[in-house]
Design a protein around this motif. Structure first.
Motif, PDB file in Angstrom:
ATOM      1  N   ALA A   1      -1.577  -8.763  24.319  1.00 17.04           N
ATOM      2  CA  ALA A   1      -0.564  -8.812  23.255  1.00 17.04           C
ATOM      3  C   ALA A   1       0.832  -8.518  23.816  1.00 17.04           C
ATOM      4  CB  ALA A   1      -0.910  -7.830  22.149  1.00 17.04           C
ATOM      5  N   GLN A   2       0.918  -7.692  24.831  1.00 14.02           N
ATOM      6  CA  GLN A   2       2.211  -7.366  25.441  1.00 14.02           C
ATOM      7  C   GLN A   2       2.836  -8.581  26.110  1.00 14.02           C
ATOM      8  OE1 GLN A   2       0.377  -3.994  27.626  1.00 14.02           O
ATOM      9  NE2 GLN A   2       2.382  -3.070  27.282  1.00 14.02           N
ATOM     10  N   LEU A   3       2.014  -9.487  26.567  1.00 13.53           N
ATOM     11  CA  LEU A   3       2.500 -10.668  27.279  1.00 13.53           C
ATOM     12  C   LEU A   3       3.391 -11.532  26.389  1.00 13.53           C
ATOM     13  CD1 LEU A   3       2.071 -11.471  30.166  1.00 13.53           C
ATOM     14  CD2 LEU A   3       0.133 -12.850  29.473  1.00 13.53           C
ATOM     15  N   ALA A   4       3.136 -11.529  25.092  1.00 11.69           N
ATOM     16  CA  ALA A   4       3.921 -12.320  24.147  1.00 11.69           C
ATOM     17  C   ALA A   4       5.369 -11.831  24.056  1.00 11.69           C
ATOM     18  CB  ALA A   4       3.279 -12.285  22.764  1.00 11.69           C
ATOM     19  N   HIS A   5       5.605 -10.566  24.390  1.00  8.76           N
ATOM     20  CA  HIS A   5       6.953 -10.000  24.309  1.00  8.76           C
ATOM     21  C   HIS A   5       7.740 -10.115  25.610  1.00  8.76           C
ATOM     22  CE1 HIS A   5       5.956  -8.429  20.402  1.00  8.76           C
ATOM     23  NE2 HIS A   5       4.841  -7.909  20.908  1.00  8.76           N
ATOM     24  N   VAL A   6       7.110 -10.677  26.631  1.00 10.05           N
ATOM     25  CA  VAL A   6       7.777 -10.855  27.928  1.00 10.05           C
ATOM     26  C   VAL A   6       8.392 -12.255  27.951  1.00 10.05           C
ATOM     27  CG1 VAL A   6       7.457 -10.942  30.427  1.00 10.05           C
ATOM     28  CG2 VAL A   6       6.106  -9.348  29.051  1.00 10.05           C
ATOM     29  N   PRO A   7       9.670 -12.376  28.317  1.00 11.36           N
ATOM     30  CA  PRO A   7      10.277 -13.707  28.415  1.00 11.36           C
ATOM     31  C   PRO A   7       9.484 -14.610  29.360  1.00 11.36           C
ATOM     32  CG  PRO A   7      11.958 -12.004  28.598  1.00 11.36           C
ATOM     33  CD  PRO A   7      10.634 -11.313  28.632  1.00 11.36           C
ATOM     34  N   ALA A   8       9.388 -15.872  29.012  1.00  8.83           N
ATOM     35  CA  ALA A   8       8.564 -16.838  29.754  1.00  8.83           C
ATOM     36  C   ALA A   8       8.904 -16.870  31.246  1.00  8.83           C
ATOM     37  CB  ALA A   8       8.710 -18.221  29.145  1.00  8.83           C
ATOM     38  N   ARG A   9      10.168 -16.717  31.584  1.00 10.36           N
ATOM     39  CA  ARG A   9      10.553 -16.805  32.996  1.00 10.36           C
ATOM     40  C   ARG A   9      10.049 -15.643  33.842  1.00 10.36           C
ATOM     41  NH1 ARG A   9      17.013 -15.906  33.345  1.00 10.36           N
ATOM     42  NH2 ARG A   9      16.526 -15.489  35.510  1.00 10.36           N
ATOM     43  N   TRP A  10       9.587 -14.545  33.214  1.00  7.07           N
ATOM     44  CA  TRP A  10       9.099 -13.382  33.952  1.00  7.07           C
ATOM     45  C   TRP A  10       7.586 -13.177  33.815  1.00  7.07           C
ATOM     46  CZ3 TRP A  10      12.742 -12.565  37.080  1.00  7.07           C
ATOM     47  CH2 TRP A  10      14.076 -12.620  36.690  1.00  7.07           C
ATOM     48  N   ARG A  11       6.906 -14.014  33.061  1.00  5.24           N
ATOM     49  CA  ARG A  11       5.465 -13.826  32.831  1.00  5.24           C
ATOM     50  C   ARG A  11       4.631 -13.952  34.102  1.00  5.24           C
ATOM     51  NH1 ARG A  11       5.108 -16.953  27.161  1.00  5.24           N
ATOM     52  NH2 ARG A  11       6.199 -15.338  25.991  1.00  5.24           N
ATOM     53  N   HIS A  12       5.119 -14.660  35.089  1.00  5.86           N
ATOM     54  CA  HIS A  12       4.352 -14.799  36.334  1.00  5.86           C
ATOM     55  C   HIS A  12       4.209 -13.468  37.071  1.00  5.86           C
ATOM     56  CE1 HIS A  12       8.486 -14.995  37.837  1.00  5.86           C
ATOM     57  NE2 HIS A  12       8.003 -14.633  39.007  1.00  5.86           N
ATOM     58  N   LYS A  13       5.045 -12.494  36.742  1.00  3.32           N
ATOM     59  CA  LYS A  13       4.970 -11.175  37.368  1.00  3.32           C
ATOM     60  C   LYS A  13       4.001 -10.237  36.652  1.00  3.32           C
ATOM     61  CE  LYS A  13       9.652 -10.738  39.185  1.00  3.32           C
ATOM     62  NZ  LYS A  13      10.783  -9.800  39.224  1.00  3.32           N
ATOM     63  N   CYS A  14       3.455 -10.656  35.521  1.00  5.03           N
ATOM     64  CA  CYS A  14       2.634  -9.783  34.687  1.00  5.03           C
ATOM     65  C   CYS A  14       1.151 -10.081  34.839  1.00  5.03           C
ATOM     66  CB  CYS A  14       3.034  -9.935  33.227  1.00  5.03           C
ATOM     67  SG  CYS A  14       4.738  -9.457  32.901  1.00  5.03           S
ATOM     68  N   HIS A  15       0.360  -9.007  34.922  1.00  6.48           N
ATOM     69  CA  HIS A  15      -1.088  -9.108  35.052  1.00  6.48           C
ATOM     70  C   HIS A  15      -1.716  -8.131  34.067  1.00  6.48           C
ATOM     71  CE1 HIS A  15      -0.237 -11.206  38.805  1.00  6.48           C
ATOM     72  NE2 HIS A  15       0.627 -10.239  39.043  1.00  6.48           N
ATOM     73  N   VAL A  16      -2.710  -8.561  33.322  1.00  6.51           N
ATOM     74  CA  VAL A  16      -3.374  -7.703  32.340  1.00  6.51           C
ATOM     75  C   VAL A  16      -4.556  -7.013  33.009  1.00  6.51           C
ATOM     76  CG1 VAL A  16      -4.575  -7.639  30.130  1.00  6.51           C
ATOM     77  CG2 VAL A  16      -2.669  -9.213  30.455  1.00  6.51           C
ATOM     78  N   SER A  17      -4.566  -5.680  32.961  1.00  9.93           N
ATOM     79  CA  SER A  17      -5.651  -4.911  33.565  1.00  9.93           C
ATOM     80  C   SER A  17      -6.486  -4.179  32.533  1.00  9.93           C
ATOM     81  CB  SER A  17      -5.094  -3.891  34.550  1.00  9.93           C
ATOM     82  OG  SER A  17      -4.449  -2.855  33.845  1.00  9.93           O
ATOM     83  N   GLY A  18      -5.933  -3.953  31.364  1.00 11.98           N
ATOM     84  CA  GLY A  18      -6.618  -3.162  30.348  1.00 11.98           C
ATOM     85  C   GLY A  18      -6.060  -1.753  30.320  1.00 11.98           C
ATOM     86  N   ASP A  19      -6.662  -0.922  29.501  1.00  7.26           N
ATOM     87  CA  ASP A  19      -6.215   0.459  29.319  1.00  7.26           C
ATOM     88  C   ASP A  19      -6.799   1.335  30.427  1.00  7.26           C
ATOM     89  OD1 ASP A  19      -5.632   3.034  28.484  1.00  7.26           O
ATOM     90  OD2 ASP A  19      -5.890   2.542  26.366  1.00  7.26           O
ATOM     91  N   LEU A  20      -5.979   1.771  31.358  1.00  6.45           N
ATOM     92  CA  LEU A  20      -6.455   2.563  32.500  1.00  6.45           C
ATOM     93  C   LEU A  20      -6.991   3.924  32.075  1.00  6.45           C
ATOM     94  CD1 LEU A  20      -3.715   1.829  35.181  1.00  6.45           C
ATOM     95  CD2 LEU A  20      -5.922   0.709  34.864  1.00  6.45           C
TER      96      LEU A  20
END
Length: 83
Positions: A48-67
């Motif tokens: 869900a957090q990925l939707a709030h990241v601008p498209a040009r920066w999404r390549h830097k984001c990885h979903v791992s879950g709740d640590l």
């Protein structure tokens, strides 16, 4: 060489430390992705957090879950196995 791994607190302090040391900065975000342009990578708690990241920066984001939840479950299962 090294990496600054941010797990909590002020994201900007981790970014400044990484800049000062000339290291890469990987930030774990439980809530908001505040500085995607300055971080080397972001590790996100949920998709869900990925939707709030601008498209040009999404390549830097990885979903791992709740640590923290994963750690609590691991401790719980280890404790139940030992008793």
């Amino acid at each position: 060489r090294g990496v600054v791994l941010f797990l909590g607190g002020d994201q900007m302090l981790a970014i400044l430390l990484a800049w000062r040391l000339r290291y890469r900065c990987v930030l774990y975000a439980e809530r908001a992705v505040l500085w995607p342009n300055l971080a080397s990578a972001y590790v996100l708690r949920s998709r869900a957090q990925l939707a709030h990241v601008p498209a040009r920066w999404r390549h830097k984001c990885h979903v791992s879950g709740d640590l923290l939840l994963a750690l609590a479950r691991k401790r719980e299962s280890t404790a139940s196995q030992s008793t």
